[in-house]
Design an enzyme around this catalytic site. Structure first.
Site, PDB file in Angstrom:
ATOM      1  N   CYS A 227      17.896 -17.793  34.201  1.00  0.00           N
ATOM      2  CA  CYS A 227      17.982 -17.709  35.589  1.00  0.00           C
ATOM      3  C   CYS A 227      16.897 -16.967  36.331  1.00  0.00           C
ATOM      4  O   CYS A 227      16.760 -17.111  37.526  1.00  0.00           O
ATOM      5  CB  CYS A 227      19.510 -17.388  35.870  1.00  0.00           C
ATOM      6  SG  CYS A 227      20.648 -18.564  35.256  1.00  0.00           S
TER       7      CYS A 227
ATOM      8  N   HIS B 104      20.161 -14.622  43.182  1.00  0.00           N
ATOM      9  CA  HIS B 104      20.363 -15.811  42.464  1.00  0.00           C
ATOM     10  C   HIS B 104      21.827 -16.131  42.795  1.00  0.00           C
ATOM     11  O   HIS B 104      22.794 -15.462  42.967  1.00  0.00           O
ATOM     12  CB  HIS B 104      20.369 -15.359  40.990  1.00  0.00           C
ATOM     13  CG  HIS B 104      20.915 -16.366  39.797  1.00  0.00           C
ATOM     14  ND1 HIS B 104      20.688 -17.581  40.047  1.00  0.00           N
ATOM     15  CD2 HIS B 104      21.649 -16.102  38.781  1.00  0.00           C
ATOM     16  CE1 HIS B 104      21.115 -18.395  38.973  1.00  0.00           C
ATOM     17  NE2 HIS B 104      21.643 -17.399  38.368  1.00  0.00           N
TER      18      HIS B 104
ATOM     19  N   ASN C  60      25.126 -22.975  40.306  1.00  0.00           N
ATOM     20  CA  ASN C  60      24.199 -22.361  39.808  1.00  0.00           C
ATOM     21  C   ASN C  60      22.955 -23.268  39.192  1.00  0.00           C
ATOM     22  O   ASN C  60      23.268 -23.867  38.030  1.00  0.00           O
ATOM     23  CB  ASN C  60      24.872 -21.532  38.618  1.00  0.00           C
ATOM     24  CG  ASN C  60      23.881 -20.372  37.693  1.00  0.00           C
ATOM     25  OD1 ASN C  60      22.626 -20.549  38.010  1.00  0.00           O
ATOM     26  ND2 ASN C  60      24.244 -19.609  37.096  1.00  0.00           N
TER      27      ASN C  60
HETATM   28  N1  COA Z   1      39.718 -23.969  35.730  1.00  0.00           N
HETATM   29  C1  COA Z   1      40.924 -23.369  35.716  1.00  0.00           C
HETATM   30  N2  COA Z   1      41.181 -22.213  34.794  1.00  0.00           N
HETATM   31  C2  COA Z   1      39.955 -21.883  34.006  1.00  0.00           C
HETATM   32  C3  COA Z   1      38.716 -22.541  34.355  1.00  0.00           C
HETATM   33  C4  COA Z   1      38.780 -23.632  35.152  1.00  0.00           C
HETATM   34  N3  COA Z   1      37.377 -24.097  35.249  1.00  0.00           N
HETATM   35  N4  COA Z   1      37.996 -21.603  33.569  1.00  0.00           N
HETATM   36  C5  COA Z   1      38.733 -20.679  33.041  1.00  0.00           C
HETATM   37  N5  COA Z   1      39.861 -20.713  33.327  1.00  0.00           N
HETATM   38  C6  COA Z   1      40.942 -20.154  32.816  1.00  0.00           C
HETATM   39  C7  COA Z   1      40.944 -19.303  31.597  1.00  0.00           C
HETATM   40  O1  COA Z   1      41.300 -19.836  30.547  1.00  0.00           O
HETATM   41  C8  COA Z   1      41.949 -18.089  31.779  1.00  0.00           C
HETATM   42  O2  COA Z   1      43.243 -18.470  31.559  1.00  0.00           O
HETATM   43  P1  COA Z   1      44.270 -17.480  30.875  1.00  0.00           P
HETATM   44  O3  COA Z   1      44.497 -16.128  31.527  1.00  0.00           O
HETATM   45  O4  COA Z   1      45.355 -18.344  30.533  1.00  0.00           O
HETATM   46  O5  COA Z   1      43.601 -17.164  29.383  1.00  0.00           O
HETATM   47  C9  COA Z   1      41.728 -17.714  33.211  1.00  0.00           C
HETATM   48  O6  COA Z   1      41.358 -18.936  33.842  1.00  0.00           O
HETATM   49  C10 COA Z   1      40.661 -16.336  33.660  1.00  0.00           C
HETATM   50  O7  COA Z   1      39.779 -16.702  32.915  1.00  0.00           O
HETATM   51  P2  COA Z   1      38.450 -15.884  32.975  1.00  0.00           P
HETATM   52  O8  COA Z   1      37.269 -16.175  32.355  1.00  0.00           O
HETATM   53  O9  COA Z   1      39.002 -14.345  32.954  1.00  0.00           O
HETATM   54  O10 COA Z   1      38.017 -16.013  34.345  1.00  0.00           O
HETATM   55  P3  COA Z   1      37.197 -15.158  35.422  1.00  0.00           P
HETATM   56  O11 COA Z   1      37.860 -14.749  36.697  1.00  0.00           O
HETATM   57  O12 COA Z   1      36.009 -14.054  34.623  1.00  0.00           O
HETATM   58  O13 COA Z   1      36.189 -16.195  35.877  1.00  0.00           O
HETATM   59  C11 COA Z   1      33.985 -16.999  35.486  1.00  0.00           C
HETATM   60  C12 COA Z   1      35.274 -17.142  34.957  1.00  0.00           C
HETATM   61  C13 COA Z   1      33.002 -17.966  34.498  1.00  0.00           C
HETATM   62  C14 COA Z   1      33.756 -17.988  36.783  1.00  0.00           C
HETATM   63  C15 COA Z   1      33.135 -15.684  35.721  1.00  0.00           C
HETATM   64  O14 COA Z   1      33.627 -14.916  34.691  1.00  0.00           O
HETATM   65  C16 COA Z   1      31.891 -15.691  36.125  1.00  0.00           C
HETATM   66  O15 COA Z   1      31.431 -16.172  37.025  1.00  0.00           O
HETATM   67  N6  COA Z   1      31.090 -15.060  35.322  1.00  0.00           N
HETATM   68  C17 COA Z   1      29.689 -15.088  35.324  1.00  0.00           C
HETATM   69  C18 COA Z   1      29.051 -16.470  34.840  1.00  0.00           C
HETATM   70  C19 COA Z   1      27.560 -16.207  35.379  1.00  0.00           C
HETATM   71  O16 COA Z   1      27.053 -15.934  36.353  1.00  0.00           O
HETATM   72  N7  COA Z   1      26.933 -16.906  34.351  1.00  0.00           N
HETATM   73  C20 COA Z   1      25.598 -17.210  34.582  1.00  0.00           C
HETATM   74  C21 COA Z   1      24.625 -15.645  34.827  1.00  0.00           C
HETATM   75  S1  COA Z   1      23.067 -16.187  35.330  1.00  0.00           S
END
Ligand code: COA
Length: 322
Positions: free
Chosen positions: A113, A249, A279
């Site tokens: 990215c 970003h 993204n």
């Molecule tokens: N829809 C519904 N539920 C979802 C889901 C979706 N698309 N994706 C994950 N979940 C669920 C998980 O299974 C988890 O359930 P559980 O509590 O029963 O186990 C719950 O939501 C929370 O998951 P978690 O991973 O802790 O959520 P989060 O708040 O961290 O959000 C992201 C997940 C990926 C949105 C977040 O971590 C993020 O944006 N991270 C950075 C990613 C990024 O920027 N990547 C590129 C870098 S360049």
């Protein structure tokens, strides 16, 4: 002092738009979950036969017209991408030939990215060294081709597109400072497991997907971006209050909000496109810049901080006066 200055911008987004409602039909998720956790409402998805260089060409044509230059003026092409059409020739070479740019140095950079920030920083050095006079710099990805559309943890996040800028020397103002960084110790938190020299047998199988520890990526991203932004301002002798715009970003609205908070910038001074683009990896910063300039928010002479973070991890920032 000679600066390098962005004199034209352009962006291209594929025709097909996939809304959160469309994603709901594929995986167990909801529009509400995606919007509140990521800020994404829709994303553009390239056609199966559409390539990164084709998207670059469309973005580049607009940037060239915006800059008021001719293709024959361009003497270097650099693209940040992790989804090249081919291993070789590189994307920049394909763009150079198809656009009718005379033979010149043309290469691609792979920094996930952060690819566009790495490409822009490299172009800046060539111009400041007097070795290039007009550089076409692009960030572009067909990143949805790497996504597992059955994995709700990742598929909701990404989109495709291309952004382009034209960089030329300027005696008045332009890029003030660039900061790049990377640390491979974080490799396992965000990666794609197939390459040309490893795990080639996985290509085309269900295991060939983006692998991401979302929570961990989130934490390191906020910490690292905050640090690099502070370093960039300190090096340039610029205060937070002097910044007119943050062009971050577009990974997640919550990462963007955290950055704005650290910089004590109201969200009105932040260009946000994650709701419409998702993204788009290396394409996200140049496309957001183009959006902000074209809708009249970012004006000539204003102070702009661009920053990005991605797999590797890689990170970088560019501070410029437009
Ligand atoms: N829809 C519904 N539920 C979802 C889901 C979706 N698309 N994706 C994950 N979940 C669920 C998980 O299974 C988890 O359930 P559980 O509590 O029963 O186990 C719950 O939501 C929370 O998951 P978690 O991973 O802790 O959520 P989060 O708040 O961290 O959000 C992201 C997940 C990926 C949105 C977040 O971590 C993020 O944006 N991270 C950075 C990613 C990024 O920027 N990547 C590129 C870098 S360049």
């Amino acid at each position: 002092m000679t600066y390098s200055r962005i004199v034209g911008t352009g962006r291209y987004l594929p025709e097909q738009i996939m809304t959160n409602a469309d994603v709901e039909k594929i995986v167990d998720t909801s529009d509400e979950w995606i919007r509140t956790r990521t800020g994404v409402e829709r994303r553009h998805v390239c056609a199966p036969d559409q390539t990164t260089s084709e998207m670059c060409i469309e973005a580049a044509k607009i940037a060239i017209e915006d800059a008021g230059i001719d293709v024959t003026d361009i003497d270097m092409v650099i693209t940040g991408t992790t989804t090249p059409d081919l291993i070789f020739p590189n994307v920049s070479t394909l763009v150079q030939h198809k656009l009718g740019i005379p033979a010149c140095p043309a290469f691609s950079l792979e920094a996930a990215c952060t690819g566009f920030i790495y490409a822009l920083t490299t172009a800046d050095k060539f111009i400041k060294a007097g070795e290039a006079k007009c550089v076409l710099v692009m960030g572009a990805e067909c990143i949805t081709k790497l996504v597992d559309w059955t994995d709700r943890n990742t598929c909701v996040l990404f989109g495709d597109g291309a952004g382009a800028v034209i960089l030329q020397p300027s005696e008045e103002h332009g890029i003030i400072s660039c900061h790049l960084g990377a640390d491979g110790q974080y490799k396992d938190l965000l990666y794609y497991p197939v390459g040309q020299s490893s795990n080639l047998a996985l290509a085309g199988t269900a295991d060939a997907n983006i692998i991401m520890s979302g929570n961990e990526v989130f934490k390191v991203a906020v910490k690292t971006l905050g640090k690099i932004a502070a370093e960039t301002l300190e090096d340039a002798g610029v205060t937070k209050e002097e910044l007119d715009w943050l062009v971050p970003h577009q990974a997640n609205i919550r990462i963007i909000q955290a950055m704005a908070k650290r910089l004590e910038m109201p969200m009105e001074k932040v260009i946000v496109t994650v709701q419409d683009h998702g993204n788009t990896s290396a394409a996200s910063v140049p496309m957001a810049l183009d959006v902000g300039i074209r809708d009249g928010r970012i004006k000539p002479g204003q102070l702009v901080l661009m920053e990005a973070f991605g797999g590797g991890f890689t990170w970088g920032s560019v501070l410029m006066r437009l």
